[in-house]
Design an enzyme around this catalytic site. Structure first.
Site, PDB file in Angstrom:
ATOM      1  N   GLY A  81     -38.261  28.253  21.592  1.00  9.24           N
ATOM      2  CA  GLY A  81     -39.437  27.897  22.612  1.00  9.24           C
ATOM      3  C   GLY A  81     -39.641  29.230  23.468  1.00  9.24           C
ATOM      4  N   ASP A  82     -40.524  29.143  24.416  1.00  9.64           N
ATOM      5  CA  ASP A  82     -40.676  30.494  25.183  1.00  9.64           C
ATOM      6  C   ASP A  82     -41.764  29.836  26.251  1.00  9.64           C
ATOM      7  OD1 ASP A  82     -40.007  33.471  25.959  1.00  9.64           O
ATOM      8  OD2 ASP A  82     -41.978  33.293  26.132  1.00  9.64           O
ATOM      9  N   SER A  86     -29.109  29.119  21.263  1.00 12.97           N
ATOM     10  CA  SER A  86     -29.732  28.936  19.977  1.00 12.97           C
ATOM     11  C   SER A  86     -28.980  29.179  18.697  1.00 12.97           C
ATOM     12  CB  SER A  86     -30.994  29.751  19.772  1.00 12.97           C
ATOM     13  OG  SER A  86     -32.045  29.172  20.594  1.00 12.97           O
ATOM     14  N   LYS A 122     -34.946  36.237  14.848  1.00  9.59           N
ATOM     15  CA  LYS A 122     -34.692  35.003  15.967  1.00  9.59           C
ATOM     16  C   LYS A 122     -35.369  35.426  17.204  1.00  9.59           C
ATOM     17  CE  LYS A 122     -32.686  31.205  17.367  1.00  9.59           C
ATOM     18  NZ  LYS A 122     -34.026  30.820  17.566  1.00  9.59           N
ATOM     19  N   LYS A 129     -40.174  37.710  17.399  1.00  8.11           N
ATOM     20  CA  LYS A 129     -40.971  36.945  18.424  1.00  8.11           C
ATOM     21  C   LYS A 129     -42.398  36.433  18.100  1.00  8.11           C
ATOM     22  CE  LYS A 129     -40.421  35.492  22.969  1.00  8.11           C
ATOM     23  NZ  LYS A 129     -39.382  35.168  23.794  1.00  8.11           N
TER      24      LYS A 129
HETATM   25  P1  NDP Z   1     -42.044  28.144  31.149  1.00  3.01           P
HETATM   26  O1  NDP Z   1     -43.237  28.009  30.487  1.00  3.01           O
HETATM   27  O2  NDP Z   1     -41.064  26.803  30.976  1.00  3.01           O
HETATM   28  O3  NDP Z   1     -42.287  28.405  32.449  1.00  3.01           O
HETATM   29  C1  NDP Z   1     -43.067  29.677  32.798  1.00  3.01           C
HETATM   30  C2  NDP Z   1     -43.097  29.874  34.371  1.00  3.01           C
HETATM   31  O4  NDP Z   1     -43.680  30.931  34.790  1.00  3.01           O
HETATM   32  C3  NDP Z   1     -44.049  28.802  35.113  1.00  3.01           C
HETATM   33  O5  NDP Z   1     -43.669  28.488  36.362  1.00  3.01           O
HETATM   34  C4  NDP Z   1     -45.543  29.556  35.037  1.00  3.01           C
HETATM   35  O6  NDP Z   1     -46.495  29.171  35.997  1.00  3.01           O
HETATM   36  C5  NDP Z   1     -44.734  30.877  35.483  1.00  3.01           C
HETATM   37  N1  NDP Z   1     -46.018  31.920  34.844  1.00  3.01           N
HETATM   38  C6  NDP Z   1     -46.115  32.193  33.580  1.00  3.01           C
HETATM   39  N2  NDP Z   1     -46.906  33.280  33.595  1.00  3.01           N
HETATM   40  C7  NDP Z   1     -47.191  33.574  34.745  1.00  3.01           C
HETATM   41  C8  NDP Z   1     -47.849  34.613  35.598  1.00  3.01           C
HETATM   42  N3  NDP Z   1     -48.654  35.588  34.662  1.00  3.01           N
HETATM   43  N4  NDP Z   1     -47.767  34.903  36.772  1.00  3.01           N
HETATM   44  C9  NDP Z   1     -46.908  33.873  37.362  1.00  3.01           C
HETATM   45  N5  NDP Z   1     -46.239  32.963  37.042  1.00  3.01           N
HETATM   46  C10 NDP Z   1     -46.046  32.747  35.777  1.00  3.01           C
HETATM   47  O7  NDP Z   1     -41.100  29.425  30.462  1.00  3.01           O
HETATM   48  P2  NDP Z   1     -39.910  29.487  30.600  1.00  3.01           P
HETATM   49  O8  NDP Z   1     -39.122  29.316  31.765  1.00  3.01           O
HETATM   50  O9  NDP Z   1     -39.148  29.485  29.144  1.00  3.01           O
HETATM   51  O10 NDP Z   1     -39.774  31.344  30.490  1.00  3.01           O
HETATM   52  C11 NDP Z   1     -39.949  32.183  31.593  1.00  3.01           C
HETATM   53  C12 NDP Z   1     -39.477  33.573  31.419  1.00  3.01           C
HETATM   54  O11 NDP Z   1     -38.072  33.603  30.627  1.00  3.01           O
HETATM   55  C13 NDP Z   1     -40.337  34.098  30.122  1.00  3.01           C
HETATM   56  O12 NDP Z   1     -40.288  35.587  30.550  1.00  3.01           O
HETATM   57  C14 NDP Z   1     -39.400  33.967  29.020  1.00  3.01           C
HETATM   58  O13 NDP Z   1     -39.829  34.962  28.045  1.00  3.01           O
HETATM   59  C15 NDP Z   1     -38.007  34.246  29.404  1.00  3.01           C
HETATM   60  N6  NDP Z   1     -37.175  33.738  28.541  1.00  3.01           N
HETATM   61  C16 NDP Z   1     -37.175  32.303  28.305  1.00  3.01           C
HETATM   62  C17 NDP Z   1     -36.204  31.700  27.502  1.00  3.01           C
HETATM   63  C18 NDP Z   1     -36.108  30.013  27.382  1.00  3.01           C
HETATM   64  O14 NDP Z   1     -34.988  29.962  26.797  1.00  3.01           O
HETATM   65  N7  NDP Z   1     -37.013  29.494  27.577  1.00  3.01           N
HETATM   66  C19 NDP Z   1     -34.948  32.539  26.964  1.00  3.01           C
HETATM   67  C20 NDP Z   1     -35.006  34.070  27.332  1.00  3.01           C
HETATM   68  C21 NDP Z   1     -36.053  34.393  28.404  1.00  3.01           C
HETATM   69  P3  NDP Z   1     -47.387  28.146  35.637  1.00  3.01           P
HETATM   70  O15 NDP Z   1     -46.815  26.817  35.351  1.00  3.01           O
HETATM   71  O16 NDP Z   1     -48.615  28.322  36.725  1.00  3.01           O
HETATM   72  O17 NDP Z   1     -48.007  28.882  34.261  1.00  3.01           O
END
Ligand code: NDP
Length: 459
Positions: free
Chosen positions: A176-177, A390, A101, A137
């Site tokens: 998602g991620d 999830s 997962k 993943k």
């Molecule tokens: P989203 O795609 O919804 O948002 C990602 C955000 O991070 C955007 O604002 C993006 O900016 C920014 N970002 C991405 N890459 C970079 C970078 N290299 N430098 C600076 N900013 C960056 O993703 P999530 O919110 O779902 O995920 C965010 C984090 O949380 C990740 O690490 C993910 O693995 C973790 N996570 C997510 C979960 C979930 O349920 N969604 C669960 C557990 C962990 P821009 O729009 O400019 O790309």
């Protein structure tokens, strides 16, 4: 624990240094994966130093070697008729306590190393939730930014045309991620259903109309704030009146911001990959809603916030860690907070950090937080709320029912409370209120997986 026929006296114990050297040499060019294994290993070696079976059965060595890594070609046609070729992966790290997962990430920075680090972390995180989920993943080096809906649809369909062979409701259940939200999950679920002729809970984060769970969208961000509140509560404090600096403006960041404001805190910043916004008057619900719509519907940039709300500032090319705050929530991506930035946060009075993102703080930054003795929750504990809900979505799908929002909200609060309690149990020091949340999360997450692996023998 398993009864062993192996002779304990002849079995050689590998020490931490040799173990890390081995990880490095077996995984050349995979710095993120090595970093994640390194971060966990120190705590685990300390924990197992007097527990022979974990050494004899090479448990950590086996968790740090994915069950399998599937890599595949993803071809799709853009709106101008050009054929594009991307690379997709699914890393199935460990299924000792349940089906694999973990999310799917679409971002140009995706590599095998990044996905192996995330799948490794996910194994510990999923164990910490107390739910029966293994760690995996996946993703692709595809950039959804600037693509039309039809281009994204064609890519998702092509991606699932290979992935479907490797996943299933009892095998591997992606979510998602970064870059994969409700739209992408819909396209991938539709393609899975079409190819297999099965309507089953193969993905989580689905739309409510076709098997999704209430509060899944909010769960990661909300959970990270509940965890933060639990840490503060352990010291007799709360979020009320505290200022918060948050990075990112995606799913996790915007829902973390929403929950901080609901709990009486003041959110000063959000960011994206182009810079951060600073709003001294604080981001209230209407501003957060504007950002959510702007990023997910208009697919715009955070810089445009200051045109709509002129009291705010945009800092191009910068991260928000120089802004003075009481608490910080890195919610964007890995290694977005380094040692210097951690020092700035601590120097400006930050007392707690709760990681919404996975491994956002690099090893130097972690060292700074730990030495300063501030409250520091690693992502594998703080952001586990998303995968926990999830897990609840999987249960609802298996039973073919939908639970009520109030029940799910309570379950999320309880699960985050239980994770906090496990961290306190394994990360505490006798006679002190100080908790090493990194050690607590690593050891508690490891123990359940390790004991299941011992039960299976050498497989
Ligand atoms: P989203 O795609 O919804 O948002 C990602 C955000 O991070 C955007 O604002 C993006 O900016 C920014 N970002 C991405 N890459 C970079 C970078 N290299 N430098 C600076 N900013 C960056 O993703 P999530 O919110 O779902 O995920 C965010 C984090 O949380 C990740 O690490 C993910 O693995 C973790 N996570 C997510 C979960 C979930 O349920 N969604 C669960 C557990 C962990 P821009 O729009 O400019 O790309």
């Amino acid at each position: 624990m398993v009864g062993s026929n192996m002779s304990a006296s002849n079995v050689e114990h590998v020490d931490l240094e040799k173990f890390i050297a081995g990880v490095k040499s077996r995984n050349p060019g995979q710095p993120e994966f090595v970093q994640a294994v390194q971060e966990v290993s120190q705590d685990i070696f300390e924990y197992i130093k007097d527990k022979n079976q974990y050494h004899e059965y090479q448990i950590l060595r086996r968790i740090a070697e994915p069950d399998r890594v599937v890599s595949f070609r993803v071809c799709w046609e853009d709106d101008n008729g050009n054929i594009r070729v991307q690379r997709g992966w699914r890393v199935q790290n460990n299924n000792s306590i349940g089906p694999y997962k973990g999310g799917i990430r679409f971002h140009p920075s995706v590599t095998e190393s990044v996905l192996k680090f995330l799948a490794f972390e996910q194994t510990f995180k999923n164990s910490l939730t107390g739910l029966p989920m293994g760690g995996g993943k996946g993703g692709a080096n595809f950039n959804p930014k600037g693509k039309s809906d039809h281009e994204v649809m064609r890519f998702c369909q092509s991606f699932m045309t290979e992935l479907f062979r490797h996943v299933g409701a009892d095998v591997d259940v992606p979510a998602g991620d970064i870059g994969v939200g409700a739209r992408e999950i819909g396209y991938m679920f539709g393609q899975y259903k079409r190819i297999t002729n099965k309507f089953e809970g193969v993905l989580t984060g689905k739309g409510l109309e076709y098997g999704g769970s209430l509060i899944r969208t909010e769960a990661t961000g909300y959970g990270a704030v509940y965890f933060l509140n639990n840490m503060l509560g352990h010291l007799g404090q709360g979020l009320e009146g505290k200022t918060a600096v948050i990075s990112g403006s995606g799913n996790v960041a915007t829902h973390a911001a929403e929950k901080v404001t609901q709990m009486g805190g003041k959110v000063l910043t959000l960011s994206d990959s182009e810079g951060f916004i600073y709003d001294p008057s604080g981001l209230d619900q209407s501003k957060i809603d504007w950002i959510k719509t702007h990023k997910t519907v208009r697919r715009g940039r955070i810089s445009e916030f200051v045109k709509a709300f002129p009291g705010a500032e945009f800092h191009a090319g910068k991260r928000p860690w120089s802004v003075a705050c009481d608490v910080a929530l890195p919610c964007a991506t890995q290694n977005e907070l380094n040692g210097e930035e951690a020092k700035m946060l601590v120097g400006n009075g930050c007392i707690a950090v709760s990681e919404g993102a996975n491994m956002p703080t690099d090893l130097d930054g972690v060292h700074v937080f730990k030495s300063a003795g501030i409250l520091y929750a690693p992502g594998k504990a703080a952001n586990a709320g998303g995968v926990a809900v999830s897990g609840l979505e999987m249960s609802q799908n298996s039973a073919r029912i939908s639970w009520k929002e109030a029940d799910l909200q309570k379950l999320l609060v309880d699960i985050m409370g239980d994770i906090h309690a496990r961290c306190v149990e394994y990360g505490g020091t006798a006679g002190s209120k100080r908790i090493d949340y990194v050690r607590g999360a690593n050891v508690a997450g490891f123990k359940k997986v390790a004991d299941a692996m011992l039960a299976y023998g050498v497989v």
